[in-house]
Every structure is written in C-alpha cells, then in structure tokens.
Design an enzyme around this catalytic site. Structure first.
Site, PDB file in Angstrom:
ATOM      1  N   GLY A 533       0.824  -1.200   0.000  1.00 19.57           N
ATOM      2  CA  GLY A 533       0.000   0.000   0.000  1.00 19.57           C
ATOM      3  C   GLY A 533       0.853   1.243   0.000  1.00 19.57           C
ATOM      4  O   GLY A 533       2.090   1.157   0.014  1.00 19.57           O
ATOM      5  N   ASP A 644      -1.808  11.443   3.757  1.00 20.88           N
ATOM      6  CA  ASP A 644      -2.332  10.082   3.876  1.00 20.88           C
ATOM      7  C   ASP A 644      -2.101   9.549   5.292  1.00 20.88           C
ATOM      8  O   ASP A 644      -1.460   8.527   5.496  1.00 20.88           O
ATOM      9  CB  ASP A 644      -1.674   9.174   2.832  1.00 20.88           C
ATOM     10  CG  ASP A 644      -2.454   7.868   2.633  1.00 20.88           C
ATOM     11  OD1 ASP A 644      -3.579   7.767   3.170  1.00 20.88           O
ATOM     12  OD2 ASP A 644      -1.944   6.961   1.964  1.00 20.88           O
TER      13      ASP A 644
END
Ligand SMILES: *[C@@H]1O[C@H](CO)[C@@H](O)[C@H](O)[C@H]1NC(C)=O
Ligand SMILES: *[C@@H]1O[C@H](CO)[C@@H](O)[C@H](O)[C@H]1NC(C)=O
Ligand SMILES: *[C@@H]1O[C@H](CO)[C@@H](O)[C@H](O)[C@H]1NC(C)=O
Ligand SMILES: *[C@@H]1O[C@H](CO)[C@@H](O)[C@H](O)[C@H]1NC(C)=O
Ligand SMILES: *[C@@H]1O[C@H](CO)[C@@H](O)[C@H](O)[C@H]1NC(C)=O
Ligand SMILES: *[C@@H]1O[C@H](CO)[C@@H](O)[C@H](O)[C@H]1NC(C)=O
Ligand SMILES: *[C@@H]1O[C@H](CO)[C@@H](O)[C@H](O)[C@H]1NC(C)=O
Length: 799
Positions: A533, A644
């Site tokens: 990810g 993020d």
C-alpha cells in the site's frame, strides 16, 4: 645522499621495533597534552580524543584559512558538519599555518596565531606539573598531576552548547553563532538575569530585548521564581532540565541512553537535541519558542516576520523600506523615501494584523484613531503607531494608542487583533489598503566568508635547509610505513574492537544511495514482504552493516533519477523522534526504492486489531503522532503535508513509540498545495480518512492531515477501523448527537474499545475524544492545527 638514507634506515628499524613490541604506542590518539608540548595546526593528527572516542579537540576549519580550537563529537566524515560543542576563539580564528595550542611549563595554556600573536589564553599558573585532558563527558580541563586540582575547564566557559551535567551559571551565557556556517558570536543569548530568572535575549549592536519567557507575563505567571539567587541550570544525563528559577522540562526521550545537547541556535531558539549515536541524526526533542516570529530581531528593524506554515518563516520590508542585505536579514531594512516632519506632508498607511513589539513612547488609553494620529504627527521621530483593544489592561473595551519610536520585532499574524499605522510621505502614493508583495525566505546562513591574512613571516633560508628537507622527507616515509603498520594491526584487531566502535562510527554516510544489487542482497531477492500500500510494497532487509531495514519498492516509475534523488534527500533531512528514520534510497533504471529503519511492532492498524495496546500506550501514540505531524507541518522549514494519515502509516518501535511513515510521498510544499505538483494532480489519501476538501475540490492545506488524524484518534479510542467507507463519518455524527444529549463520560462508555476493559484515565480520554471531534470538523478553519493538538493533549486543556 648516503647520510640521509642511512638515517632513514635507522629510523625505520627503530620504529619497526617499537611498533612490533607495542602496536599502538606510536599512533594511538591521546586524550592528554603534557606540559611543554603543543598541538600544531599543520599536523592533522594533533587532535585530542577522549578515552572512548566520543569527543575530539583540535583545530577546526571555520572559513578559508581560518581555524578555531574546538571540541566536537567525533564523527567520521562530518566535513563541515561536525557537531561542535565548544570553541576557544570563535571570534578570532587563527591561520592555517604555524598556529598552535601550547601548554607552557608555567601552567598557562596559549593559542598562538601564525607563530606571532596570542589570541586566547587560560591565564592559569601552577608550580606543579600540569596536564590538559579531554574527558569522556566533553570537558577539556587543565589539572595538576599531583593532587588533581583543576585549574581551568571548558565546562566553565560554554559557547552556544551545554552538555549533560554542564552547568550554566551566574555570569556565564550561551551565545548563538552568527549563522550556520559562521561560528562567531551572534546576537542571541541565554543567561541569568539580575532578577535570577533564566532568559533569552536578543542583543544586537543597536538593540537589546528579552523574548523568553514572555515579557508581559509576570515572572510567577510564567512559573519562574526570582527568589533563588544560586543561578544555576543544567540538564542531567537522563534528559531532565532544571534551573534554579524553577524552570524545568523533561525530554520526551527521558531516561534513554542517548547523546544530548542543549543549544542556542543561530535563529535564536533554544533547543534540546538528542540522538542515539553518531550514526543517527540530531533530533529536536524540546524547544523554547514554538512561534518563530516571536523571536526578536529575526528580521531586523523596519521589517515584518511572517510565518506561514506553507512557506516557513519569511521576512519582508515595510512599504517604503528596502532590505540592507538580502543575505543577512538581521540587518533589516532602511528607508527608501525621504521622511518629512511637516504635518502637511505626511499621511498614515494602515497595515492590518501587524504587531511591533516594544519601543513606544508610552501607551495612551481611550485614544481614537484621530487622536492617536495627531499625537504621532506632533512627534517628528514617531515612526507610526499601533492601535488596539487591549486584553491586558482594564478597561478593555477602549482603544489603546501606542506611538512607536522604532519599528522593531515586527510580525504579521492573522490572529493579532490590532493594526499598525505607518507614517509615510503624502506623496509616496501608497494606497491605504497595502498588501505586501516582496517576501524573502529567511535563511540563517551568511555567505561571505572572511579570509585571513595569508602572509607569514618567513624563516631565514640557510645551508641547513636542505638537510631539514631531507629529514622531513625521511619522517614522511617513516610515517607512511608506520601508518601502514598500524593499519595492519588495526585490521587484525578489528574483530575485538568492532563491537566497541560500532556506537561511534558510521561506516557509510548516514543518508545515502544504495545500489540495486545491495538492496537485492539485503532483501534476499525481495522475499520477505512485510506490507503493501501507499504506492509500494515493503520488504524486510538486512543491510551489510547488520542494520535491519524496511525497504519500500515504489510502484510508480518516477521522474528522472536526479529529481527523485533531490526530493528524497529532502525527506532524509527531516528528523524527529516521531517520524520514521530514512536511511537512503535507490534509483536504478526504472526502480525506485526507499530504505527505512525497520519497526519491530509493525503498524498501529495491526496493533489495534490485537490487544497489545493498553490505555497508556494509546495515549502516548496519540501524542507522538501529533508531534510528528506538527513537526512536518510547522517546525521544519520546508513544509510538508502528509496527505495520507492513517493507522497503517503509523509504525511502532520497540517501545511502542509511534513513528509517522510514508510522508516521503507527499512533497514539501514551497508554495501552493498538494495539488500543485503534477504527481499529485490526482487525489491522494485513503477513503475513510479523507477530509471533505478533497471531495469538494477546495484548497488543500495542512488541515487535511488534521482531519485524518482526528479519524485515527477515534480509531484509537474505539478500536474500530473503517470497514465501510462511511462508518467513521457516521460514528462522528453519532457521537456529536449523543454529546448534545448526554454527559461526556456516558458517551465515552458507549464508544470505547472493549479491549481496554474499562481501564483508562477518564480525564485524558475526554480530551482525546474532544480533540478528535474538533479535528474532524467539516469546516477546516475550525479544526485546530497539529501544534495546538499537541498542546491540548499535553496540557489536557479542553479545546
Ligand atoms: C550539513 O548540514 C546541512 C544542514 O544540516 C546540510 O544541508 C548539508 O547537506 C550537510 N552537509 C554535509 C556535507 O553533510
Ligand atoms: C526532574 O528534576 C526535577 C527537579 O529535580 C524533579 O522534580 C522531577 O521529578 C525530575 N523529573 C524526572 C522525570 O525525573
Ligand atoms: C536554589 O536552586 C538550587 C538549584 O536548583 C537548589 O539546589 C536550591 O535548593 C535552591 N534553593 C532554594 C532556597 O530554594
Ligand atoms: C531625498 O532628498 C535628497 C536630498 O535632500 C534628494 O537628493 C533626493 O532626491 C530625495 N529623494 C527622494 C526619493 O525624494
Ligand atoms: C473614553 O472617552 C470618551 C470620550 O472621549 C468618554 O465618553 C468615555 O467615558 C471614555 N471612556 C473611558 C472608559 O474612560
Ligand atoms: C562571521 O560574521 C561576522 C559578523 O558578521 C564577521 O565579522 C566575520 O568576518 C564572519 N566570519 C566568517 C569566517 O565569515
Ligand atoms: C598581513 O600581515 C602582514 C605581516 O604581518 C602585515 O604587514 C599586513 O599589514 C597584514 N595585512 C592585513 C590586511 O592585516
């Protein structure tokens, strides 16, 4: 010819014998200098090294042909970046030839410039035999061999840095350096004032003012005491700072065995730095000033300091002024226009939300704008006036007028509710609504480096010169052989020494480029995958020096190697206890990899699923993560958005201390926002953690990270990750609704993670929930900054 060679042969033999009988006797660095001997600038080996190798003392280059006698942390390959902790002659560097530090039989220690003049001396005397020794705590001291009486020690004369247990005492002060590259005395000082309070002061040739602790706080409001006249401050080896005026603080890494220094930096801030050892970078673990524009003198007179997180701290001249020297803002600005005193020729220019500290003729309560203008116009030297409603004085609902003698310590702050009216010539043509344009990023480095006089008094050339040269040649050859020999013995002893040295020698440069084959070897051909990810796959690897690394292979083929390198090394420079430590990168062909320190306990996400995190750990993680993000947003000069923030990107080290990771993928934002750079023209972030700005296409600011952090806090409290995209938003709404109807603690009981089994600190939990709700406010202006979050959590004040 034959004679020198014979001598050489003899010498070599002698040397061989002595080296063989005791391998280190000739080359082992010493920590002491005996009476009658000296350290010469021309001999690079003339360095004192403390017993375990932590500190070195010797001549250190501070400019072109300019050297200072210095103590620094022994760091291989530190070039100009050695961690200097003390200097004997910072304001009077010596020449690179014929300069030396001599310990005389009389007991005096002298620093002699170019064989001519004494630039520094301890002015000590003793009838006994004396020695100079560099101790393992960084103290250089002169003592009598019999009895051990200390005549002089560097700990008594700090420059800009304190080491553990080194006291700052009455009549001593820490003085900042002029700039990062110029070590001479600068303008910022840490000292004990005559009222026994420890303060920071700006002290330039023209002005002097105190900026820490806040001057408008009464001393006891600032937690200081004026009644202890012992005037002593120091920090201990565990990281606890205490001062006799009751000021104390504890480093967040308290108790850990790390290297620490307390330093007054060239930007006027007092910071405590720590690092594990020379392999690691210094990390700021505490600082005195959180608002950089509040440090006085930072932009010089007639200018304004503006601190915008997106661009760091900037200086700009007031309208009608121009900078004296763009490379040195401390000089400030000078008027461009001729001033007039005649009342018909002046007008006033309003600058909103601008504050100038001090230098007023007095304060005049209940003065209207007109009255204040008249007052200033009457005084020829009045440069302008400040008009504001004061919170400090009673009555507070009337305007106060402050006519200014000088415009110093200017700062623009959107939260400041006063205006400044600047006196300008009527003909200047400034419109009444002035917007400043010219901005210049503050850089505390001064570029021009002074070169010292390069002429040396020559010794008489005579017949003996030739033989002297031959002798020198011989010595050179002998040295060469002895170095080879010593090297051989060192290698032979490497196995025994290796372990002891590891703490102090960074074999390769700490942030560096790795080759693809190195990475392949480290990861055993990318076999052990530990995560996915955030734009790549993460593998565990073991580097050639046995450090365990997490290596991220990025999916995207990035732009050119050069650009990638430039970008990544920016992140390599960021260092904070709560940011993941980056060791290097690899860019070969289309492969782009990042090398980080491996974190034993994986990510917060994994740990929330298991029941490893008790309440204390969770709270520490919340605070640590906030600190890391606050550092990214505000403290490092190049502002970085994370974009993020989520539990997968918060890693936990062996002590469950959080380290924010993956910030390497969001660019530092010099201007504009996340969307400016082409790589992020698409939305970044993870569903469930993304602020509404992304959806509504609003400007992206640091508040997007605050929002995501709020969601993470809720997750820490509830232990639930967002399974369905909307779940957290729904949770937020539910909690808000319940808060309206019920008491906070009953709401908490409803949402709390059952894995905590009811074991938590109620007050802290309330703060955590309140902070979380504030952070996830839809209106980004209403969210606090990360800095404020840290303060709320640490001081446990309700938002
Ligand atoms: C020295 O440190 C500065 C700032 O910390 C950095 O920009 C520079 O690259 C460093 N130089 C070397 C040679 O490491
Ligand atoms: C630090 O020192 C102060 C004063 O000596 C003491 O009150 C405090 O408890 C110490 N803090 C820690 C964490 O040891
Ligand atoms: C003054 O401060 C010193 C150092 O912190 C401390 O040892 C001493 O007890 C203090 N004296 C008084 C009277 O509080
Ligand atoms: C300022 O005054 C000087 C001399 O009085 C004059 O030469 C100069 O032109 C003036 N400058 C401006 C900008 O008016
Ligand atoms: C301020 O001045 C006005 C008129 O100048 C006066 O009416 C008012 O009472 C004053 N207020 C105070 C608090 O002194
Ligand atoms: C450092 O700055 C001072 C003050 O500006 C200057 O006098 C000195 O020459 C500078 N030294 C070096 C080595 O550049
Ligand atoms: C440099 O040193 C020489 C020899 O001492 C001296 O005559 C000369 O004036 C010095 N120059 C400067 C600029 O200090």
């Amino acid at each position: 010819m034959a004679i020198p060679f014979f001598f050489l042969y003899l010498l070599l033999l002698l040397l061989l014998l002595s080296v063989l009988s005791s391998p280190f006797s000739s080359a082992a660095p010493s920590d002491t200098l005996s009476e009658g001997s000296s350290l010469s600038i021309e001999n690079t080996n003339d360095v004192l090294i403390s017993q375990s190798g932590i500190f070195s003392a010797g001549f250190f280059p501070v400019g072109d042909n300019a050297y200072c006698f210095t103590i620094w942390f022994t760091e291989p390959f530190c070039d100009n970046n050695c961690s200097v902790i003390w200097m004997a002659n910072r304001d009077q560097p010596v020449n690179g030839k014929k300069s030396k530090l001599s310990l005389l039989h009389s007991g005096n220690l002298l620093l002699i410039d170019a064989g001519r003049s004494i630039v520094w001396a301890t002015n000590t005397a003793s009838q006994f035999s004396i020695k100079l020794r560099l101790h393992d705590n960084g103290n250089l001291f002169l003592y009598e061999k019999e009895g051990g009486r200390v005549l002089w020690q560097s700990f008594d004369y700090p420059t800009d840095t304190l080491l553990p247990q080194q006291p700052l005492t009455k009549d001593r002060q820490l003085v900042s350096s002029r700039s990062r590259s110029n070590y001479s005395s600068g303008f910022y000082k840490l000292y004990f004032d005559s009222d026994n309070v420890l303060r920071l002061r700006y002290d330039s040739p023209e002005t002097s003012s105190i900026y820490w602790p806040n001057t408008w706080l009464l001393t006891w409001d600032g937690g200081r005491s004026t009644f202890n006249s012992s005037r002593i401050a120091f920090f201990d080896s565990l990281g606890n700072f205490t001062s006799s005026d009751d000021f104390t603080f504890t480093s967040p890494d308290y108790g850990m065995r790390v290297q620490r220094i307390l330093k007054i930096d060239c930007d006027g801030n007092l910071r405590l730095y720590s690092r594990e050892n020379v392999r690691n970078k210094w990390i700021v673990s505490w600082q005195a000033m959180s608002q950089p524009c509040r440090i006085h003198g930072i932009c010089g007179p007639n200018s304004m300091c503006n601190y915008v997180p997106s661009s760091g701290r900037r200086c700009s001249c007031l309208p009608g002024f121009k900078a004296k020297d763009y490379s040195d803002w401390s000089l400030g600005c000078e008027p461009e226009l001729n001033r007039s005193c005649s009342r018909d020729e002046i007008s006033y220019l309003k600058l909103s939300n601008v504050e100038f500290f001090g230098y007023e003729y007095g304060f005049f309560p209940n003065y209207t704008l007109q009255m204040c203008e008249d007052l200033c116009s009457k005084m020829c030297n009045c440069k302008g006036f400040q008009l504001r409603f004061s919170r400090r004085y009673y009555p507070s609902n009337i305007p106060y007028c402050y006519p200014k003698k000088a415009l110093l310590n200017g700062q623009y702050s959107p939260h400041f509710d006063g205006d400044i009216y600047l006196k300008v010539p009527k003909t200047s043509g400034f419109s009444s609504s002035y917007k400043h344009v010219e901005d210049s990023v503050l850089d505390c480095s001064v570029k021009n480096v002074v070169q010292l006089n390069r002429t040396y008094s020559k010794s008489h050339q005579n017949g003996t010169l030739k033989s002297v040269m031959w002798f020198a040649f011989g010595v050179g050859v002998v040295e060469f052989f002895s170095i080879v020999l010593v090297w051989y013995f060192l290698i032979r002893n490497q196995n025994n020494l290796g372990a002891a040295n590891q703490g102090y020698f960074c074999v390769e440069s700490c942030f560096r480029k790795f080759t693809l084959s190195e990475i392949k070897r480290a990861t055993k051909g990318f076999t052990e995958e530990i995560g996915r990810g955030g734009g790549g796959i993460v593998y565990k690897g073991i580097l050639s020096d046995d450090r365990v690394a997490a290596i991220k292979l990025l999916h995207e083929a990035y732009q050119g190697e050069e650009e990638f390198r430039a970008e990544v090394s920016t992140f390599g420079k960021l260092n904070h206890m709560n940011l993941i430590e980056m060791w290097g990168y690899c860019a070969e062909g289309k492969h782009r990899l990042l090398v980080y320190k491996y974190m034993e306990h994986g990510s917060l996400a994994e740990n929330l699923l298991s029941s490893t995190l008790d309440w204390e750990k969770r709270f520490d993680i919340a605070v640590g993560t906030a600190k890391g993000l606050a550092y990214l947003h505000e403290e490092c000069l190049e502002w970085v958005l994370h974009c993020d923030v989520k539990p997968q990107n918060i890693l936990l080290d062996s002590d469950y201390q959080p380290k924010v990771s993956d910030f390497g993928l969001s660019r530092p934002l010099k201007r504009g926002n996340c969307k400016v750079s082409s790589r992020f023209s698409r939305i970044r972030g993870t569903r469930g953690y993304m602020a509404p700005e992304w959806v509504f296409n609003l400007p992206i600011t640091s508040k997007v990270d605050v929002y995501s952090y709020g969601i993470v806090l809720l997750e820490i409290v509830t232990g639930k990750g967002p399974t369905v995209e909307m779940e957290h938003q729904r949770l937020v709404i539910q909690v808000r609704e319940k808060m309206k109807k019920e008491a906070v603690d009953s709401v908490i009981e409803m949402i709390i993670d059952p894995k905590l089994e009811g074991k938590y600190d109620r007050a802290k939990m309330e703060i955590l929930v309140m902070v979380a709700l504030n952070c996830v406010n839809e209106d980004r202006e209403a969210r606090p900054s990360m800095k404020q979050v840290v303060e709320m959590l640490l001081h446990q004040e309700s938002p």
